[in-house]
Design a protein around this motif. Structure first.
Motif, PDB file in Angstrom:
ATOM      1  N   THR A 138     -20.175 -42.179 -22.434  1.00  0.00           N
ATOM      2  CA  THR A 138     -19.561 -41.379 -23.497  1.00  0.00           C
ATOM      3  C   THR A 138     -18.088 -41.692 -23.597  1.00  0.00           C
ATOM      4  N   ASP A 139     -17.498 -41.353 -24.762  1.00  0.00           N
ATOM      5  CA  ASP A 139     -16.051 -41.486 -24.887  1.00  0.00           C
ATOM      6  C   ASP A 139     -15.385 -40.223 -24.374  1.00  0.00           C
ATOM      7  N   LEU A 140     -14.055 -40.115 -24.543  1.00  0.00           N
ATOM      8  CA  LEU A 140     -13.329 -38.959 -24.005  1.00  0.00           C
ATOM      9  C   LEU A 140     -13.749 -37.647 -24.660  1.00  0.00           C
ATOM     10  N   SER A 141     -14.334 -37.750 -25.860  1.00  0.00           N
ATOM     11  CA  SER A 141     -14.799 -36.538 -26.550  1.00  0.00           C
ATOM     12  C   SER A 141     -16.238 -36.198 -26.217  1.00  0.00           C
ATOM     13  N   GLY A 142     -16.886 -37.031 -25.400  1.00  0.00           N
ATOM     14  CA  GLY A 142     -18.260 -36.760 -25.020  1.00  0.00           C
ATOM     15  C   GLY A 142     -19.303 -37.375 -25.921  1.00  0.00           C
ATOM     16  N   ASN A 143     -18.883 -38.211 -26.885  1.00  0.00           N
ATOM     17  CA  ASN A 143     -19.838 -38.843 -27.794  1.00  0.00           C
ATOM     18  C   ASN A 143     -20.510 -40.026 -27.098  1.00  0.00           C
ATOM     19  N   PRO A 144     -21.848 -40.093 -27.133  1.00  0.00           N
ATOM     20  CA  PRO A 144     -22.533 -41.207 -26.459  1.00  0.00           C
ATOM     21  C   PRO A 144     -22.451 -42.486 -27.282  1.00  0.00           C
ATOM     22  N   LEU A 145     -22.724 -43.626 -26.616  1.00  0.00           N
ATOM     23  CA  LEU A 145     -22.808 -44.896 -27.326  1.00  0.00           C
ATOM     24  C   LEU A 145     -23.964 -44.859 -28.321  1.00  0.00           C
ATOM     25  N   ALA A 146     -23.797 -45.545 -29.432  1.00  0.00           N
ATOM     26  CA  ALA A 146     -24.858 -45.587 -30.444  1.00  0.00           C
ATOM     27  C   ALA A 146     -26.078 -46.354 -29.935  1.00  0.00           C
ATOM     28  N   ALA A 147     -25.833 -47.330 -29.031  1.00  0.00           N
ATOM     29  CA  ALA A 147     -26.929 -48.115 -28.465  1.00  0.00           C
ATOM     30  C   ALA A 147     -26.560 -48.514 -27.048  1.00  0.00           C
ATOM     31  N   LYS A 148     -27.575 -48.861 -26.264  1.00  0.00           N
ATOM     32  CA  LYS A 148     -27.324 -49.293 -24.896  1.00  0.00           C
ATOM     33  C   LYS A 148     -26.560 -50.613 -24.889  1.00  0.00           C
ATOM     34  N   LYS A 149     -25.682 -50.770 -23.916  1.00  0.00           N
ATOM     35  CA  LYS A 149     -24.888 -51.990 -23.797  1.00  0.00           C
ATOM     36  C   LYS A 149     -24.853 -52.401 -22.331  1.00  0.00           C
ATOM     37  N   LEU A 150     -25.111 -53.684 -22.066  1.00  0.00           N
ATOM     38  CA  LEU A 150     -25.094 -54.199 -20.709  1.00  0.00           C
ATOM     39  C   LEU A 150     -23.837 -55.040 -20.508  1.00  0.00           C
ATOM     40  N   TRP A 151     -23.026 -54.707 -19.501  1.00  0.00           N
ATOM     41  CA  TRP A 151     -21.835 -55.479 -19.155  1.00  0.00           C
ATOM     42  C   TRP A 151     -22.065 -56.177 -17.816  1.00  0.00           C
ATOM     43  N   THR A 152     -21.596 -57.392 -17.702  1.00  0.00           N
ATOM     44  CA  THR A 152     -21.616 -58.073 -16.413  1.00  0.00           C
ATOM     45  C   THR A 152     -20.206 -58.571 -16.111  1.00  0.00           C
ATOM     46  N   PHE A 153     -19.834 -58.545 -14.844  1.00  0.00           N
ATOM     47  CA  PHE A 153     -18.516 -59.013 -14.443  1.00  0.00           C
ATOM     48  C   PHE A 153     -18.565 -59.434 -12.990  1.00  0.00           C
ATOM     49  N   THR A 154     -17.597 -60.257 -12.618  1.00  0.00           N
ATOM     50  CA  THR A 154     -17.496 -60.747 -11.244  1.00  0.00           C
ATOM     51  C   THR A 154     -16.171 -60.299 -10.650  1.00  0.00           C
ATOM     52  N   THR A 155     -16.201 -59.718  -9.481  1.00  0.00           N
ATOM     53  CA  THR A 155     -14.975 -59.267  -8.824  1.00  0.00           C
ATOM     54  C   THR A 155     -14.487 -60.329  -7.850  1.00  0.00           C
ATOM     55  N   LEU A 156     -13.176 -60.344  -7.601  1.00  0.00           N
ATOM     56  CA  LEU A 156     -12.599 -61.234  -6.609  1.00  0.00           C
ATOM     57  C   LEU A 156     -12.814 -60.661  -5.209  1.00  0.00           C
ATOM     58  N   PRO A 157     -12.920 -61.516  -4.204  1.00  0.00           N
ATOM     59  CA  PRO A 157     -13.020 -60.990  -2.839  1.00  0.00           C
ATOM     60  C   PRO A 157     -11.729 -60.258  -2.457  1.00  0.00           C
ATOM     61  N   ALA A 158     -11.845 -59.320  -1.545  1.00  0.00           N
ATOM     62  CA  ALA A 158     -10.662 -58.583  -1.088  1.00  0.00           C
ATOM     63  C   ALA A 158      -9.689 -59.544  -0.419  1.00  0.00           C
ATOM     64  N   PRO A 159      -8.376 -59.390  -0.673  1.00  0.00           N
ATOM     65  CA  PRO A 159      -7.389 -60.272  -0.032  1.00  0.00           C
ATOM     66  C   PRO A 159      -7.425 -60.134   1.481  1.00  0.00           C
ATOM     67  N   LEU A 160      -7.144 -61.242   2.169  1.00  0.00           N
ATOM     68  CA  LEU A 160      -7.058 -61.234   3.621  1.00  0.00           C
ATOM     69  C   LEU A 160      -5.594 -61.245   4.028  1.00  0.00           C
ATOM     70  N   GLY A 161      -5.321 -60.723   5.209  1.00  0.00           N
ATOM     71  CA  GLY A 161      -3.949 -60.685   5.702  1.00  0.00           C
ATOM     72  C   GLY A 161      -3.252 -59.396   5.307  1.00  0.00           C
ATOM     73  N   PRO A 162      -1.988 -59.272   5.674  1.00  0.00           N
ATOM     74  CA  PRO A 162      -1.223 -58.060   5.366  1.00  0.00           C
ATOM     75  C   PRO A 162      -0.863 -58.004   3.890  1.00  0.00           C
ATOM     76  N   SER A 163      -0.306 -56.886   3.467  1.00  0.00           N
ATOM     77  CA  SER A 163       0.188 -56.801   2.094  1.00  0.00           C
ATOM     78  C   SER A 163       1.445 -57.664   1.970  1.00  0.00           C
ATOM     79  N   PRO A 164       1.701 -58.217   0.770  1.00  0.00           N
ATOM     80  CA  PRO A 164       2.864 -59.098   0.616  1.00  0.00           C
ATOM     81  C   PRO A 164       4.181 -58.362   0.819  1.00  0.00           C
ATOM     82  N   VAL A 165       5.223 -59.132   1.122  1.00  0.00           N
ATOM     83  CA  VAL A 165       6.581 -58.597   1.239  1.00  0.00           C
ATOM     84  C   VAL A 165       7.216 -58.650  -0.150  1.00  0.00           C
ATOM     85  N   ASN A 166       7.802 -57.551  -0.577  1.00  0.00           N
ATOM     86  CA  ASN A 166       8.471 -57.500  -1.880  1.00  0.00           C
ATOM     87  C   ASN A 166       9.876 -58.099  -1.735  1.00  0.00           C
TER      88      ASN A 166
END
Length: 202
Positions: free
Chosen positions: A1-29
């Motif tokens: 649904t959207d922010l007003s609670g209205n549903p999609l007019a039809a079913k929709k399939l999304w596919t996506f690929t995520t990146l692996p989690a970074p290794l090591g410490p967080s970067p230095v700013n």
């Protein structure tokens, strides 16, 4: 649904690929210090003919702290150039806005240094007694109470998201023609060398 609670007019399939989690410490700013390949409070010295790619800067010392580069000050007076430098050189006695920019960059450098030096719980401590010559290093936080020696090429292997931080109590000694080789997509912006001593290039 959207922010007003209205549903999609039809079913929709999304596919996506995520990146692996970074290794090591967080970067230095690095803040604005990241605009420089070398930034120093006390001076930068080179022996011709060297070759540097990127900007260099010194502050609070003035341009007398940039030696060996045969610098030519630009007509604006804001920076100088050198045949040994692919980039620009900046010093505290150049025209505005350079002095202010350098003050900010040096402050950011000190904050970044303190951050990198204070990272706790290293993944590797005193690895190979500081001699990392020929090693392949995975992402992580490395700590030595000594200096570090590179007499042959060192490889850092990881993805474009992975981070390396090297906490070195003394300096780094690098033999002639030795390289730090990045593999697997590793990026220079995610590699941080925090040293207390000088770096010696043979």
């Amino acid at each position: 649904t959207d922010l007003s609670g209205n549903p999609l007019a039809a079913k929709k399939l999304w596919t996506f690929t995520t990146l692996p989690a970074p290794l090591g410490p967080s970067p230095v700013n690095l803040g604005s210090a990241g605009n420089f390949v070398i930034l120093s409070k006390s001076g930068i010295d080179t022996v011709p003919t060297s070759a540097l790619t990127g900007n260099i800067g010194v502050s609070p010392i003035d341009s007398t702290g940039l030696t060996g580069f045969s610098l030519t000050v630009d007509a604006t007076g804001v920076f100088s150039t050198s045949s040994q430098l692919i980039g620009k050189a900046f010093a505290a006695d150049y025209k505005a806005p350079t002095p202010s920019n350098l003050t900010t960059a040096v402050s950011d450098m000190l904050i970044a240094y303190t951050d990198a030096a204070g990272r706790p719980t290293p993944d590797f401590t005193e690895l190979n007694s500081g001699d990392i010559s020929g090693l392949t290093l995975v992402p992580g936080l490395y700590k030595w109470g000594t200096g570090v020696l590179m007499s042959t090429n060192v490889t850092l292997k990881g993805s474009a998201q992975d981070v390396w931080i090297f906490q070195i109590a003394k300096g780094i000694t690098v033999a002639s023609n030795v390289k730090v080789v990045l593999s697997g997509g590793a990026l220079p912006k995610n590699i941080f060398w925090q040293t207390f001593g000088a770096t010696a290039l043979d």
